[in-house]
Design a protein around this motif. Structure first.
Motif, PDB file in Angstrom:
ATOM      1  N   UNK A  81       0.836  -1.212   0.000  1.00  0.00           N
ATOM      2  CA  UNK A  81       0.000   0.000   0.000  1.00  0.00           C
ATOM      3  C   UNK A  81       0.866   1.256   0.000  1.00  0.00           C
ATOM      4  N   UNK A  82       1.956   1.197   0.776  1.00  0.00           N
ATOM      5  CA  UNK A  82       2.853   2.354   0.855  1.00  0.00           C
ATOM      6  C   UNK A  82       3.410   2.651  -0.535  1.00  0.00           C
ATOM      7  N   UNK A  83       3.845   1.586  -1.243  1.00  0.00           N
ATOM      8  CA  UNK A  83       4.388   1.775  -2.584  1.00  0.00           C
ATOM      9  C   UNK A  83       3.310   2.323  -3.513  1.00  0.00           C
ATOM     10  N   UNK A  84       2.103   1.790  -3.364  1.00  0.00           N
ATOM     11  CA  UNK A  84       0.969   2.276  -4.175  1.00  0.00           C
ATOM     12  C   UNK A  84       0.823   3.796  -4.010  1.00  0.00           C
ATOM     13  N   UNK A  85       0.998   4.285  -2.773  1.00  0.00           N
ATOM     14  CA  UNK A  85       0.902   5.725  -2.512  1.00  0.00           C
ATOM     15  C   UNK A  85       2.093   6.475  -3.103  1.00  0.00           C
ATOM     16  N   UNK A  86       3.299   5.975  -2.815  1.00  0.00           N
ATOM     17  CA  UNK A  86       4.505   6.733  -3.188  1.00  0.00           C
ATOM     18  C   UNK A  86       4.736   6.729  -4.696  1.00  0.00           C
ATOM     19  N   UNK A  87       4.125   5.765  -5.408  1.00  0.00           N
ATOM     20  CA  UNK A  87       4.229   5.758  -6.868  1.00  0.00           C
ATOM     21  C   UNK A  87       3.629   7.035  -7.455  1.00  0.00           C
ATOM     22  N   UNK A  88       2.746   7.715  -6.689  1.00  0.00           N
ATOM     23  CA  UNK A  88       2.133   8.958  -7.172  1.00  0.00           C
ATOM     24  C   UNK A  88       3.053  10.170  -7.013  1.00  0.00           C
ATOM     25  N   UNK A  89       4.143  10.038  -6.265  1.00  0.00           N
ATOM     26  CA  UNK A  89       5.042  11.181  -6.072  1.00  0.00           C
ATOM     27  C   UNK A  89       5.944  11.358  -7.294  1.00  0.00           C
ATOM     28  N   UNK A  90       6.670  12.470  -7.337  1.00  0.00           N
ATOM     29  CA  UNK A  90       7.635  12.686  -8.406  1.00  0.00           C
ATOM     30  C   UNK A  90       8.871  11.828  -8.141  1.00  0.00           C
ATOM     31  N   UNK A  91       9.624  11.557  -9.224  1.00  0.00           N
ATOM     32  CA  UNK A  91      10.862  10.789  -9.085  1.00  0.00           C
ATOM     33  C   UNK A  91      11.821  11.503  -8.134  1.00  0.00           C
ATOM     34  N   UNK A  92      11.831  12.851  -8.167  1.00  0.00           N
ATOM     35  CA  UNK A  92      12.730  13.618  -7.281  1.00  0.00           C
ATOM     36  C   UNK A  92      12.365  13.368  -5.820  1.00  0.00           C
ATOM     37  N   UNK A  93      11.054  13.319  -5.529  1.00  0.00           N
ATOM     38  CA  UNK A  93      10.629  13.095  -4.149  1.00  0.00           C
ATOM     39  C   UNK A  93      11.030  11.699  -3.661  1.00  0.00           C
ATOM     40  N   UNK A  94      10.894  10.695  -4.530  1.00  0.00           N
ATOM     41  CA  UNK A  94      11.295   9.337  -4.113  1.00  0.00           C
ATOM     42  C   UNK A  94      12.803   9.278  -3.873  1.00  0.00           C
ATOM     43  N   UNK A  95      13.567   9.994  -4.710  1.00  0.00           N
ATOM     44  CA  UNK A  95      15.023  10.028  -4.496  1.00  0.00           C
ATOM     45  C   UNK A  95      15.369  10.771  -3.211  1.00  0.00           C
ATOM     46  N   UNK A  96      14.555  11.788  -2.874  1.00  0.00           N
ATOM     47  CA  UNK A  96      14.803  12.531  -1.629  1.00  0.00           C
ATOM     48  C   UNK A  96      14.580  11.619  -0.417  1.00  0.00           C
ATOM     49  N   UNK A  97      13.551  10.778  -0.476  1.00  0.00           N
ATOM     50  CA  UNK A  97      13.320   9.815   0.612  1.00  0.00           C
ATOM     51  C   UNK A  97      14.522   8.874   0.716  1.00  0.00           C
ATOM     52  N   UNK A  98      14.994   8.401  -0.446  1.00  0.00           N
ATOM     53  CA  UNK A  98      16.147   7.498  -0.457  1.00  0.00           C
ATOM     54  C   UNK A  98      17.371   8.185   0.150  1.00  0.00           C
ATOM     55  N   UNK A  99      17.587   9.466  -0.198  1.00  0.00           N
ATOM     56  CA  UNK A  99      18.746  10.207   0.331  1.00  0.00           C
ATOM     57  C   UNK A  99      18.637  10.314   1.850  1.00  0.00           C
ATOM     58  N   UNK A 100      17.417  10.546   2.337  1.00  0.00           N
ATOM     59  CA  UNK A 100      17.202  10.620   3.793  1.00  0.00           C
ATOM     60  C   UNK A 100      17.590   9.291   4.454  1.00  0.00           C
ATOM     61  N   UNK A 101      17.103   8.181   3.883  1.00  0.00           N
ATOM     62  CA  UNK A 101      17.391   6.874   4.500  1.00  0.00           C
ATOM     63  C   UNK A 101      18.885   6.595   4.502  1.00  0.00           C
ATOM     64  N   UNK A 102      19.566   6.989   3.407  1.00  0.00           N
ATOM     65  CA  UNK A 102      21.013   6.761   3.336  1.00  0.00           C
ATOM     66  C   UNK A 102      21.766   7.600   4.372  1.00  0.00           C
ATOM     67  N   UNK A 103      21.148   8.705   4.830  1.00  0.00           N
ATOM     68  CA  UNK A 103      21.810   9.605   5.787  1.00  0.00           C
ATOM     69  C   UNK A 103      21.544   9.217   7.243  1.00  0.00           C
ATOM     70  N   UNK A 104      20.704   8.196   7.470  1.00  0.00           N
ATOM     71  CA  UNK A 104      20.381   7.817   8.857  1.00  0.00           C
ATOM     72  C   UNK A 104      21.624   7.276   9.565  1.00  0.00           C
ATOM     73  N   UNK A 105      21.778   7.580  10.854  1.00  0.00           N
ATOM     74  CA  UNK A 105      22.874   6.959  11.594  1.00  0.00           C
ATOM     75  C   UNK A 105      22.529   5.498  11.912  1.00  0.00           C
ATOM     76  N   UNK A 106      23.531   4.647  11.951  1.00  0.00           N
ATOM     77  CA  UNK A 106      23.331   3.251  12.335  1.00  0.00           C
ATOM     78  C   UNK A 106      23.155   3.158  13.853  1.00  0.00           C
ATOM     79  N   UNK A 107      22.944   1.967  14.364  1.00  0.00           N
ATOM     80  CA  UNK A 107      22.812   1.810  15.813  1.00  0.00           C
ATOM     81  C   UNK A 107      24.090   2.257  16.504  1.00  0.00           C
TER      82      UNK A 107
END
Lengths: 153, 296
Positions: free
Chosen positions: B267-293
Motif C-alpha cells: 500500500x505504501x508503494x501504491x501511494x509513493x508511486x504517485x510522487x515525483x521521481x525527485x521526491x522518491x530520491x529525496x526519501x532514499x537520500x534521507x534513509x542513506x543519511x540515517x545513523x546506524x545503531x
C-alpha cells in the motif's frame, strides 16, 4: 504392552510429525518457489534495462518477457495442496488466505498473466516502453503479495 | 480534622494538576486564518502522507482508494482502532474547516476539543507546515463523498479514557526534527517527506512500554504491532541498497533482486508511486543519511 514399549510407541508417535515438519519443503513448495525465482530473474533482465543499469537489447528483452508469459501459463491446479500454508509449514510464506479466498487468488494470478502480456507487447519497442510495462507488472506482484504472502523470514 | 482538610486540599490540587496536564492544547484560533489551499499540491501531500492506506475501505483498489470511507482495523497491544470516514460528507469531515484539520493533524485534537488517539499519526504530522494542511484540505474536498458511518474503536480500560492521552502527548508529541539535515535541499525535502508526512517511523522504529516511539533507536526495525514477524530496519548498515534501488522500490515495489513488496508495504508503494521521481530520491537520500545503531 510393557511400560518401556509404551513409552517408545508414544515417543515415536510424537516425534514422527515433528520429523516431517523438519524435513525440507514439499515438492509443491519447491516448485512454487522455483517458479517465483524464474519470474524474478526475468523481471530483473527487464528492470535492469528499464532502470538503465543494463544496455537495452531488444532480443534479450523479448525473450525475458516471453518467458514471463510462459510462466503465467503454468497450470496452478496441482501446486497449492491444502496444508502448504505458512501456518502449517515453515517453508513457505503462502498465507492461508489463498485457500480461504480461492477466487481472489485466481484473479490475482490472472492479473500477473495480463501484466506479462503487456511486457511481451512492449519489450521490443525500446527502453522507454519498458518502464510503464514494468510498473504494471510490479502492481500485479504487489497486488498478490499484499493479500496472500507473509513477509519472508 | 486538620489532616482531613489537608488531604482534601491535596486531592483537589492533584486533580487540578491532572486536569491541567491532560487538557487538549489546540492551535491558536487564527493559526490558519490567512491560508488558501492548493488542491494540486494537496494531492502530493495526500499520497506522501499515506491517508488512503488507512482511510480507504479495506481491499479498495485503483480509483476506489480515493473514497475515504474508513473501516481499516489497526490492531495494537492497547486494543483495535478503526479508521473513520474522512470523505467530504456528513458522515465524514464534510463540515470541517482548515483549522479543524490542522488541529487534528498537528495537535491531535478533534473539532469538539477531545484528544485523538495516536493511531492517527499526529506525532508525525505535527511537523507538517500549516500551508500543507490547507493544501491537503483543498484536495480532500475534491474527493468523492461516502455515507458509511464511522465505527467505534474497540479499547478496554484504561485506554478508553481519552483524557489520559494528554499526558502521553506531553511525553511524545514534539515538532522537533529527529535527523539533523543541514541545508542540503534534497535531504531537507526527504526529511519532510519521511518525518512530517510518510510516517515510516511509526512502524520501522521500536516503541517504549507506553507506546511512544523510541527516538534513540530511530528506524532500527521493530516487532510488528499486529503480532506476526518483524518490521525491517531502514538504517544504511542494514538496508544496503543504493539510493536508486530504494527509489525504484518505492515506485514499483521491486527489490534489487526482483522480489516484490507485500503486506502493508504494498500500500505504501501504491501511494509513493504517485510522487515525483525527485521526491522518491529525496526519501532514499534521507534513509542513506540515517545513523546506524550506536556502538555499545
Amino acid at each position: 504392552m510393557k511400560p518401556l514399549t509404551l513409552f517408545a510407541a508414544v515417543a515415536i508417535a510424537f516425534s514422527a510429525p515433528m520429523a516431517l515438519a523438519q524435513d525440507g519443503p514439499s515438492a509443491q513448495e519447491k516448485a512454487r518457489q522455483g517458479m517465483m525465482r524464474i519470474m524474478a530473474l526475468n523481471m530483473g533482465v527487464l528492470g535492469g534495462m528499464a532502470k538503465g543499469e543494463v544496455t537495452y537489447d531488444a532480443a534479450r528483452a523479448q525473450k525475458a518477457a516471453d518467458t514471463l508469459v510462459a510462466v503465467s501459463m503454468i497450470d496452478q491446479s496441482n501446486l497449492w495442496p491444502e496444508g502448504t500454508d505458512n501456518d502449517s509449514s515453515m517453508h513457505t510464506g503462502a498465507l492461508a488466505a489463498i485457500w480461504e479466498k480461492p477466487d481472489d487468488f485466481a484473479k490475482a494470478w490472472m492479473a500477473f498473466g495480463e501484466a506479462a502480456k503487456g511486457l511481451q507487447a512492449a519489450a521490443g519497442n525500446g527502453r522507454e516502453a519498458l518502464g510503464p510495462a514494468m510498473g504494471g507488472a510490479g502492481k500485479s506482484c504487489k497486488g498478490c503479495h499484499e493479500m496472500f504472502r507473509a513477509k519472508p523470514k | 480534622m486538620r489532616l482531613i482538610r489537608w488531604l482534601i486540599a491535596a486531592a483537589l490540587l492533584t486533580g487540578a494538576a491532572f486536569w491541567w496536564l491532560t487538557g487538549p492544547r489546540p492551535l491558536p484560533d487564527d493559526a490558519t486564518a490567512d491560508l488558501v489551499g492548493d488542491a494540486g499540491r494537496g494531492e502530493t501531500v495526500f499520497w506522501a502522507a499515506g491517508c488512503a492506506s488507512c482511510h480507504a475501505a479495506p481491499g479498495a483498489k485503483g480509483a476506489a482508494r480515493l473514497v475515504l470511507a474508513g473501516g481499516y482495523r489497526i490492531e495494537s497491544p492497547f486494543g483495535t482502532f478503526v479508521a473513520p470516514n474522512i470523505s467530504p460528507s456528513p458522515q465524514g469531515i464534510g463540515g470541517w474547516s482548515t483549522q479543524d484539520l490542522a488541529n487534528a493533524l498537528i495537535a491531535g485534537v478533534s473539532p469538539d476539543g477531545r484528544h485523538y488517539y495516536p493511531a492517527l499519526p499526529y506525532t508525525t504530522y505535527t511537523r507538517m507546515t500549516l500551508q500543507d494542511v490547507a493544501n491537503l484540505k483543498a484536495y480532500l474536498d475534491t474527493l468523492p463523498p461516502s455515507d458509511s458511518p464511522s465505527a467505534a474503536h474497540e479499547l478496554g480500560f484504561p485506554f478508553n479514557v481519552r483524557r489520559g492521552l494528554g499526558l502521553w502527548k506531553r511525553l511524545n508529541l514534539s515538532p522537533d526534527w529527529v535527523l539533523e539535515a543541514g541545508d542540503d535541499p534534497q535531504l531537507r525535502r526527504g526529511r519532510y517527506l519521511v518525518e512530517a508526512l510518510g510516517h515510516c517511523a511509526e512502524c520501522h522504529t521500536p516503541r517504549d512500554a507506553l507506546g511512544g516511539l523510541d527516538v534513540a533507536r530511530w528506524m532500527q526495525g521493530a516487532p510488528n504491532p499486529s503480532g506476526k514477524g518483524r518490521i525491517p530496519p531502514l538504517t544504511p548498515d542494514k538496508l544496503t541498497w543504493s539510493a536508486a534501488d530504494i527509489a525504484y522500490y518505492l515506485e514499483t515495489g521491486f527489490t534489487p533482486d526482483y522480489d516484490s513488496a507485500g503486506g502493508e508495504m504494498a500500500q505504501v508503494v501504491e501511494n509513493l508511486a504517485h510522487l515525483s521521481a525527485e521526491d522518491r530520491l529525496a526519501i532514499a537520500a534521507y534513509l542513506k543519511a540515517l545513523p546506524g545503531p550506536a556502538a555499545d
